[in-house]
Design a protein around this motif. Sequence first.
Motif, short mmCIF file in Angstrom:
data_model
loop_
_atom_site.label_atom_id
_atom_site.label_comp_id
_atom_site.label_asym_id
_atom_site.label_seq_id
_atom_site.Cartn_x
_atom_site.Cartn_y
_atom_site.Cartn_z
N ARG A 169 0.83 -1.20 0.00
CA ARG A 169 0.00 0.00 0.00
C ARG A 169 0.87 1.25 0.00
NH1 ARG A 169 -3.96 -0.60 4.97
NH2 ARG A 169 -1.97 -1.04 5.97
N GLY A 170 0.43 2.26 -0.71
CA GLY A 170 1.14 3.53 -0.73
C GLY A 170 0.24 4.63 -0.19
N GLY A 171 0.82 5.69 0.24
CA GLY A 171 0.05 6.81 0.75
C GLY A 171 0.20 8.03 -0.14
N LYS A 172 -0.69 8.96 0.01
CA LYS A 172 -0.63 10.21 -0.76
C LYS A 172 -0.46 11.35 0.23
CE LYS A 172 -3.17 13.00 -4.13
NZ LYS A 172 -4.41 13.11 -4.94
N PHE A 216 -11.51 11.29 -0.84
CA PHE A 216 -10.93 9.94 -0.63
C PHE A 216 -11.86 9.09 0.24
CE2 PHE A 216 -8.54 7.16 2.24
CZ PHE A 216 -7.90 6.34 1.32
N MET A 217 -12.41 9.68 1.29
CA MET A 217 -13.28 8.93 2.20
C MET A 217 -14.59 8.54 1.52
SD MET A 217 -12.59 10.98 5.79
CE MET A 217 -13.48 9.79 6.79
N GLU A 218 -15.08 9.40 0.65
CA GLU A 218 -16.29 9.06 -0.10
C GLU A 218 -16.03 7.92 -1.07
OE1 GLU A 218 -17.47 12.68 -1.95
OE2 GLU A 218 -18.34 13.53 -0.11
#
Length: 265
Positions: free
Chosen positions: A235-238, A258-260
């Motif tokens: 997994r990568g993050g932004k 992102f949460m939606e």
Amino acid sequence: MNIIIPIKQVPETSNVVMDKETGTMIRDGVESVINPLDLYAIESGIQLKEKYGGKVTVFTMGPPSATKALKEAISMGCDDGILISDRKFAGSDTWATSYVLSEAVKKIGEYDLIIAGERATDGDTGQVGPGIAAWLGLPLASYVSGINEVDEKSITVERLVEEGYQILKLPLPALLTVVKEVSDPRLPTLRGKKKARATDIPLFNMENMHLDEESLGLKGSPTKVVKIHYPKVTRGGKLVHAVGDEGTTAAIDELMKFMEEKELI
């Protein structure tokens, strides 16, 4: 009451390095500490000594540098320390290690109780304590969370299990492996450090122990590490930089989007 406590010197978690060829841990040149879970065994032994009298002997199997761990245990309140060290012990798995430690217990002589930590943070198997009990034919209580009562012939303990707790009464001598709930380890004292500095640490090795060479080291270890591979980060993050009011508003909008998408809101 004479108590024996096996401890282990382990690398700090961030310094663990494995040898891919042998499948064993590289310990040379790595900063090490007393296995954190062994500190609870040390504290339990010291408390029993303070309450019932006797002495606490701590011992470890490892390179000469493991003397540091023994000295620290003595500075906490243990009476004696023993180093078990020989090149022929290198590469021992839990089977071979528990065999050597059980022979060391026999060499030490008279004892009433052995207390070990639940497991070591470098191997995480929890097998050495029970292995010592098996080699010596001792009654065993694992995952001990409390020591309730001790008399000349028996010990009553509280054992942590998935369903709650068990109360067990064992004849002495016996072996316990303890969990964190059993005690709160104390810090070394100045008096203890002075005693540790003046204490000579005897050496147990092939010359003064009666050991079967076929049961030692890699040769005597039935556990074989076939392959080592490290987990991959899948997994990568932004990273969104929020600079000023406009940047903060944009970052919040990005987070809400992102949460939606993930159906979190």
